[in-house]
Scaffold this motif. Structure first.
Motif, short mmCIF file in Angstrom:
data_model
loop_
_atom_site.label_atom_id
_atom_site.label_comp_id
_atom_site.label_asym_id
_atom_site.label_seq_id
_atom_site.Cartn_x
_atom_site.Cartn_y
_atom_site.Cartn_z
N THR A 2 -1.32 7.63 -11.44
CA THR A 2 -2.52 7.81 -12.32
C THR A 2 -2.67 9.25 -12.86
O THR A 2 -2.55 10.27 -12.25
CB THR A 2 -3.58 7.06 -11.60
OG1 THR A 2 -3.88 7.83 -10.57
CG2 THR A 2 -3.28 5.81 -11.16
N THR A 4 -6.32 11.59 -13.76
CA THR A 4 -7.69 11.68 -13.74
C THR A 4 -8.27 12.80 -14.28
O THR A 4 -7.59 14.13 -14.38
CB THR A 4 -8.14 11.82 -12.11
OG1 THR A 4 -7.77 10.82 -11.50
CG2 THR A 4 -9.58 12.31 -11.80
N GLU A 117 0.57 12.24 -9.63
CA GLU A 117 -0.55 11.87 -9.79
C GLU A 117 -1.01 13.22 -10.46
O GLU A 117 -0.81 14.46 -10.19
CB GLU A 117 -1.10 12.11 -8.65
CG GLU A 117 -2.82 11.70 -8.52
CD GLU A 117 -3.15 10.49 -8.62
OE1 GLU A 117 -4.37 10.07 -8.93
OE2 GLU A 117 -2.09 9.49 -8.43
N GLN A 155 -6.64 7.13 -16.37
CA GLN A 155 -7.15 5.82 -15.84
C GLN A 155 -8.58 6.12 -15.12
O GLN A 155 -9.36 5.15 -14.74
CB GLN A 155 -6.08 5.53 -14.76
CG GLN A 155 -4.82 4.96 -15.11
CD GLN A 155 -3.77 5.86 -15.53
OE1 GLN A 155 -3.86 6.94 -15.34
NE2 GLN A 155 -3.13 5.70 -16.68
N ARG A 156 -8.79 7.23 -14.62
CA ARG A 156 -9.87 7.66 -14.06
C ARG A 156 -10.63 8.89 -14.77
O ARG A 156 -9.98 9.78 -15.14
CB ARG A 156 -9.71 8.13 -12.78
CG ARG A 156 -10.82 8.39 -11.72
CD ARG A 156 -10.57 8.38 -10.60
NE ARG A 156 -11.64 8.67 -9.50
CZ ARG A 156 -12.46 7.57 -9.19
NH1 ARG A 156 -12.48 6.39 -9.33
NH2 ARG A 156 -13.49 7.89 -8.37
N ASN A 170 -12.93 3.90 -14.05
CA ASN A 170 -11.85 3.85 -13.17
C ASN A 170 -11.15 2.44 -13.34
O ASN A 170 -11.51 1.42 -13.17
CB ASN A 170 -12.88 3.67 -11.71
CG ASN A 170 -11.76 3.58 -10.58
OD1 ASN A 170 -10.63 3.84 -10.70
ND2 ASN A 170 -12.44 3.43 -9.16
N THR A 172 -8.15 2.39 -11.89
CA THR A 172 -7.14 2.77 -10.79
C THR A 172 -7.14 1.49 -9.64
O THR A 172 -6.10 1.37 -8.91
CB THR A 172 -7.15 4.02 -10.12
OG1 THR A 172 -8.48 4.03 -9.42
CG2 THR A 172 -7.14 5.24 -11.00
N THR A 174 -9.17 1.53 -7.22
CA THR A 174 -9.70 2.31 -6.09
C THR A 174 -11.06 2.75 -6.44
O THR A 174 -11.69 2.66 -7.52
CB THR A 174 -8.74 3.49 -5.64
OG1 THR A 174 -8.89 4.29 -6.71
CG2 THR A 174 -7.46 3.09 -5.29
#
Length: 175
Positions: A2, A4, A117, A155-156, A170, A172, A174
């Motif tokens: 992902t 961020t 990531e 994604q975030r 968010n 993801t 999580t």
């Protein structure tokens, strides 16, 4: 993996938040975009270097961020970019006026193809007064457009204020 995007004002704690997220990975590559153009900037760079773990790899890439990400990419690792606003400044001041658009497009094209990531750190500059100079207004506009495009692609997305992260997006799965 992902991606961020972490946004915040100056001294908001965004780099510390990014480092905390990255520290959960065994292998981290920090891609630094700053250049020590004067003594004050050299001090900032030294302070940032002291704040991060010594075993992290560092790649300096003030202009060609997509290429640096692609070269450092590996499954299971974390790529931390600090920071996008300095990168945008470097591109705006480059002699090649097409470099900003080309490199921004290259960054957005490479993000979904990376195995690592990815954590991107950037200053939110659009909440202050309208800058007086044309260059400063263009900078704020370009950074704002970059943030919108990255927020859609990542994604975030988090906003850090006073050291506190606020999750804006968010996807993801999580918390």
């Amino acid at each position: 993996m992902t991606s961020t995007l972490i946004l915040g004002g100056r001294r908001s704690g965004k780099s510390a938040r990014a480092q905390a997220l990255a520290s959960t990975f065994a292998e981290v590559t920090l891609i630094a975009t700053a250049t020590a153009s004067d003594g004050e900037m050299a001090e900032r760079i030294t302070r940032h270097q002291a704040d991060r773990p010594a075993h992290w790899h560092t790649v300096e890439s003030p202009l060609y961020l997509a290429s640096a990400l692609q070269q450092a990419d590996a499954a299971g690792c974390c790529l931390l970019v600090d920071c996008l606003t300095l990168w945008q400044t470097n591109l705006l001041l480059a002699e090649d006026e097409t470099l900003l658009a080309r490199e921004t497009d290259a960054l957005l094209a490479i993000l979904p193809r990376l195995q690592a990531e990815v954590i991107l750190v950037s200053n939110e500059v659009g909440w202050s007064i309208v800058p007086e100079s044309a260059l400063a207004r263009r900078f704020a506009d370009e950074v704002g457009r970059l943030h919108q495009r990255l927020a859609a692609a990542c994604q975030r997305v988090e906003l850090v204020v006073a050291g506190l992260p606020l999750t804006m997006k968010n996807e993801t799965g999580t918390r």
